[in-house]
Write a protein that holds these residues in place. Structure first.
Motif, mmCIF file in Angstrom:
data_model
loop_
_atom_site.group_PDB
_atom_site.id
_atom_site.type_symbol
_atom_site.label_atom_id
_atom_site.label_comp_id
_atom_site.label_asym_id
_atom_site.label_seq_id
_atom_site.Cartn_x
_atom_site.Cartn_y
_atom_site.Cartn_z
ATOM 1 N N LEU A 85 -6.951 -0.885 4.039
ATOM 2 C CA LEU A 85 -5.774 -0.971 3.158
ATOM 3 C C LEU A 85 -4.482 -0.730 3.930
ATOM 4 O O LEU A 85 -3.450 -1.325 3.653
ATOM 5 C CB LEU A 85 -5.892 0.063 2.031
ATOM 6 N N SER B 270 -1.908 -1.120 -3.649
ATOM 7 C CA SER B 270 -3.054 -0.212 -3.549
ATOM 8 C C SER B 270 -2.528 1.164 -3.178
ATOM 9 O O SER B 270 -1.590 1.273 -2.398
ATOM 10 C CB SER B 270 -4.014 -0.658 -2.453
ATOM 11 N N LYS C 3 -12.434 1.994 4.369
ATOM 12 C CA LYS C 3 -11.700 1.305 3.304
ATOM 13 C C LYS C 3 -10.204 1.609 3.434
ATOM 14 O O LYS C 3 -9.351 0.723 3.314
ATOM 15 C CB LYS C 3 -12.234 1.770 1.951
ATOM 16 N N THR C 4 -9.911 2.901 3.692
ATOM 17 C CA THR C 4 -8.520 3.306 3.838
ATOM 18 C C THR C 4 -7.854 2.566 4.983
ATOM 19 O O THR C 4 -6.747 2.049 4.847
ATOM 20 C CB THR C 4 -8.445 4.826 4.096
ATOM 21 N N ALA D 27 -7.064 3.631 -4.766
ATOM 22 C CA ALA D 27 -8.132 2.756 -4.285
ATOM 23 C C ALA D 27 -9.062 3.529 -3.377
ATOM 24 O O ALA D 27 -10.265 3.293 -3.345
ATOM 25 C CB ALA D 27 -7.531 1.565 -3.546
ATOM 26 N N TRP E 285 1.330 0.237 -8.572
ATOM 27 C CA TRP E 285 -0.093 -0.072 -8.696
ATOM 28 C C TRP E 285 -0.384 -0.889 -9.954
ATOM 29 O O TRP E 285 -1.053 -1.906 -9.907
ATOM 30 C CB TRP E 285 -0.895 1.232 -8.731
ATOM 31 N N THR F 36 0.853 -1.181 0.000
ATOM 32 C CA THR F 36 0.000 0.000 0.000
ATOM 33 C C THR F 36 0.889 1.231 0.000
ATOM 34 O O THR F 36 1.942 1.234 0.641
ATOM 35 C CB THR F 36 -0.890 0.020 1.257
ATOM 36 N N THR G 111 3.589 -0.712 4.072
ATOM 37 C CA THR G 111 2.908 0.471 3.569
ATOM 38 C C THR G 111 3.896 1.630 3.570
ATOM 39 O O THR G 111 4.583 1.845 4.563
ATOM 40 C CB THR G 111 1.716 0.830 4.475
#
Lengths: 178, 743
Positions: free
Chosen positions: B523, B436, B519-520, B456, B430, B407, B529
């Protein structure tokens, strides 16, 4: 010295003079009367004819309608073994058109001191713009003067006024030249 | 032949997995990774297969439309009776789409293939105009080269070729000659796969097929220059380079782009002391083989007619050109008069060598620590929060590491604008690696090249609510623990801070959809990340608090080493590393008596306590947020400006020293990830211009201290000896791809 020897040497001397002056007089007469061909020519008043494929001073030629053949592609500079050609190209506009097509040579310079007159530029030229012709009198006083510019190479334009080439198709070109 | 390769990619680019297969190329046995396409596999055997449309960095499935890479292939086959034979495929195959398999035998030079190539080239040349002499690509054109090597001598096609108007302007930078296009689809695939703006596409069908933008709008992309280099013919051409020179007129020098901190490797093509164009140079670690438009078309300043060529002294409000000796005399007198009370601002556009001598001159000769390279609004604090908490400055990741992330959280950045090469990596992660991307900013740009296109989750929050957003996310991660993260004891303190930010409250304050935040958070729980922080945050008054919150999230998700706050200017990073800071000497060694930072220097210059300022290429008047303070400071103090051109800042100067540009000197730059890379002098210095390190060395010797430097190389070698972080960095060891300083 006896008289005989004296006379002999005098006569020999006179003979020698006569032979020598005889040649001079004979050549003088031949030259004056032009009875025999002469190798010497009176340069610069007289000029010898050059061989047809002689390669001397470059000329940038034009089409019959006055447009320059040179398109500034720099292939001559690429072919030049002495690296003495500098070409700077620019884009034609309809208002100011120098050559057919998009591109023309804004600057065209040859360093004549470096040039070895090999004629590779002439070979490389895709439009036959640059040709080496018969002007061999290239002396000058300063080194700077040997940097020949486009204006010096360019053939004199024909007397007709320039016609924008955008209006000249393949068909009109011949008419325009007339 | 390698010079004429269509791509700069080498075979080593391809992953050599454990899964190798044995193939034969023209009888040469070679082991290649299973599934690698035949063009790349043949390269390993030293066999070049000609092609136009194939490009290893573009998606492969869409290719195979030029038909140039045809090869004959034979595969082992079992007969019904169990015997194995090598069976030749009845028709030639395209090398770019054919994956290598065990026992495959490839022939590239058979008479049949030679005939096929002739046919393909004759076909491509049916409509391709033969105006090579006036085409900018002529001399470095793949179509020209391949025709010369493999093509037919003449064409049987005597009919009229297809005609379109020449030089259709696609955009500010790119012109398009539709006649020359051979429909390889490289440019269209580039805008789709790499830059992501998908601006170019095919219009019409069959013989009328042409590349174009939708409804003839302008080709808007921040990376449009790359299609010029990608085009295998002269169809897409640079407007700035148009008709300027032919390839054989040019000399090329390796260099580094000076437009931003990404440090793209470039080739400077020059002719007679003037820069003609910039092309990308391969560096897998940094820019791969791309450049952005700012880098490719933004170097006109090198040959600008406004370049300063002589030192200028202001006499009665007018600048008078003088010789260097006179400039030095005045400068030495003024420096003695100031007696160490001199401030140095800037240096973010200078080489490491310039900067090292700059700070050495200030610290050793003038005994002044008033040095600062940061002229941003809150520039002072940029490095602090990361270093104090995690022990590294600016970027925790290397640029190429971004590819490996699951991510990527882009916070407060117009990434394509601020860090174009980071943007390309993020997009690559990506598009090709399945990462994402989360985009969070107070606004979304209207540009065509942007992160939000492929993000995303797209969080456009209300200005000033970054902290709420970040703690809201942390709350979801830890307190609600939507992703069942294992809670370690050190996280409990973080939970306390986050507990005050329940989702509904966060959604209300930030103006975001709660679903989007959820959603964030989902992820972000994946590791690794990476966080990339941009201008909206670094220019925010809450910068420190935001970085604290971001740090908390990084700790909670185990990404302490993945926070990136990239700097902006070409050598901002080098200026930090080399101590153009009031409180650090080179290598981030603390100094005992810290000097003043930019703001303090300007304030004391304005009220007359700092009598002298040396501005090293910093655009203070143009860029410093407090314009009135700058004006007051620059008109009160005695100001020395080292500059390339007459800028607004230079107008305030009392003495202007003309400096050499990046193309006129040797040295090294440090990019945003801390990679030290070499630049080379391309052409001769214009007029009376000097590189900055030489100016400092000479004025130091006027003041009675001799620095032992005669070239930039001497300084690089001294750097490797005297600055701990530069140990082992010598002109030789840097090579072509540079070395990343350890963080």
């Amino acid at each position: 010295m006896s008289l005989g020897t004296f006379l002999k040497s005098t006569i020999d001397g006179a003979n020698a003079l006569r032979t020598g002056f005889g040649i001079t007089f004979r050549h003088y007469a031949e030259q004056q009367l032009k009875t025999k061909p002469v190798d010497t020519i009176q340069y610069p008043e007289e000029r010898r004819e050059q061989y047809p494929r002689t390669r001397w001073r470059h000329v940038l030629t034009r089409y019959d309608n006055g447009l320059e053949k040179c398109i500034g592609c720099s292939l001559c500079a690429g072919a030049c073994p002495a690296r003495c050609i500098y070409v700077q190209a620019a884009e034609n506009t309809d208002e100011q058109r120098f050559s057919p097509g998009e591109r023309y040579a804004a600057k065209y310079e040859i360093n004549m001191l470096r040039c070895i007159f090999c004629g590779f530029c002439q070979d490389a030229c895709p439009t036959g713009a640059i040709v080496l012709r018969k002007d061999f009198e290239l002396s000058d006083y300063t080194r700077e003067d040997f940097l020949y510019t486009k204006e010096m190479f360019l053939e004199a334009a024909p007397m007709e006024t320039m016609i924008p080439a955008s209006t000249i198709g393949a068909m009109n070109r011949e008419n325009a030249a007339k | 032949m390698s010079d004429h390769r269509l791509t700069q990619t080498e075979a080593s680019l391809n992953v050599t997995g454990a899964d190798l297969v044995n193939i034969k190329v023209n009888g040469i046995a070679v082991k290649v990774p299973k599934g690698e396409n035949v063009i790349e596999a043949a390269k390993r055997a030293g066999v070049d297969i000609p092609y136009f449309c194939y490009h290893p960095r573009l998606s492969k499935g869409d290719a195979a439309n030029c038909r140039m890479c045809l090869v004959e292939v034979a595969m082992p086959r079992k007969n019904p009776d169990g015997t194995e034979v090598i069976a030749k495929m009845p028709k030639p195959q395209t090398g770019c789409t054919l994956p290598a398999a065990e026992g495959m035998e490839i022939q590239t030079e058979t008479p049949a293939i030679a005939r096929d190539r002739k046919g393909v080239l004759e076909f491509l040349l049916i409509n391709h105009p033969l105006d090579c002499p006036v085409c900018d690509r002529g001399g470095e054109c793949p179509l020209q080269n391949n025709t010369l090597f493999y093509g037919p001598e003449t064409s049987r096609y005597i009919e009229e070729k297809r005609h379109f108007p020449k030089a259709y302007p696609l955009s500010e930078q790119v012109v398009f000659d539709r006649e020359r296009c051979i429909h390889c689809a490289r440019c269209t695939r580039f805008t789709e796969d790499i830059s992501g703006d998908a601006q170019l596409g095919f219009l019409k069908r069959g013989a009328d097929l042409e590349v174009g933008t939708y409804a003839q709008t302008s080709f808007k992309s921040k990376f449009s220059g790359n299609v010029i280099e990608l085009c295998p013919v002269g169809a897409l051409l640079s407007r700035t380079y148009r008709f300027k020179a032919r390839p054989w007129d040019l000399h090329t020098q390796k260099s580094i782009c000076s437009q931003c901190s990404n440090g793209c490797n470039i080739k400077v093509d020059y002719r007679l002391n003037s820069l003609q164009r910039i092309n990308a140079r391969l560096n897998e670690e940094v820019n791969e083989e791309w450049t952005c438009d700012r880098g490719k078309f933004g170097h006109e300043y090198v040959n600008s007619p406004n370049r300063l060529t002589k030192p200028l002294i202001k006499k009665d409000g007018e600048f008078v050109p003088v010789e260097w000796s006179e400039a030095y005399r005045l400068l030495a007198a003024k420096l003695k008069e100031a007696n160490g009370n001199v401030g140095g601002i800037g240096g973010y556009r200078n080489t490491n060598e310039d900067l090292f001598v700059f700070q050495k001159f200030f610290r050793e000769v003038l005994k002044s620590n008033h040095l600062d390279s940061r002229i941003g609004r809150y520039g002072d604090s940029i490095t602090k929060p990361l270093f104090e908490r995690f022990g590294y400055y600016t970027m925790g990741n290397a640029i190429s590491e971004l590819e490996t992330m699951k991510t990527i959280f882009v916070l407060g950045a117009s990434l394509a604008d601020e860090q174009p090469i980071l943007f390309l990596r993020v997009r690559k992660a990506w598009r090709f690696k399945g990462a994402s991307v989360i985009h969070a900013n107070t606004f979304d740009t209207v540009d065509t090249t942007k992160v939000s296109d492929f993000a995303a989750a797209n969080l456009i929050y209300k200005p000033g609510t970054e902290i709420t957003l970040l703690y809201g996310l942390l709350n979801l991660l830890l307190v609600d623990n939507t992703n069942s993260i294992e809670i370690t004891p050190q996280m409990t303190s973080l939970m306390k801070a986050a507990g005050e930010y329940p989702l509904e409250k966060v959604a209300e304050i930030t103006g975001l959809d709660p679903k989007e935040i959820l959603k964030t958070a989902k992820l972000m729980a994946t590791s690794p990340t990476a966080f990339i922080v941009g201008d909206t945050v670094t220019e925010s008054p809450d910068y420190l608090a935001i970085m604290q919150a971001l740090g908390d999230i990084a700790v909670a998700t185990g990404n302490e080493k993945n926070i990136n706050v990239p700097v902006r200017e070409v050598n901002s990073q080098g200026a930090l590393e080399l101590g153009i800071l009031p409180d650090f000497a080179p290598g981030f060694v603390s100094v005992s008596d810290p000097g003043a930072n930019t703001h303090q220097m300007l304030t004391s210059a304005a009220n007359g306590t700092l009598p002298m300022l040396w501005v090293l290429g910093a655009k203070l008047a143009e860029k410093y947020p407090d314009r009135e303070l700058v004006q007051a400071a620059l008109s009160t103090a005695f100001v020395v400006v080292s500059e390339l051109e007459m800028t607004e800042t230079a107008q305030y100067a009392d003495l202007i020293l003309p400096a050499a540009s990046f193309a006129e000197k040797d040295g090294t730059f440090t990019n945003c990830e801390g990679r030290v890379q070499r630049i080379y002098k391309a052409f001769d210095i214009l007029g009376d211009v000097k590189p900055d390190w030489l100016i400092f060395t000479e004025i130091a010797s006027q003041m009675g201290t001799n620095f032992p430097y005669f070239s930039a190389r001497d300084i690089t070698l001294d750097l490797s000896k005297s600055v701990p972080s530069f140990t082992g960095i010598t002109p030789k060891s840097l090579g072509d791809s540079g070395i990343r300083l350890r963080n």
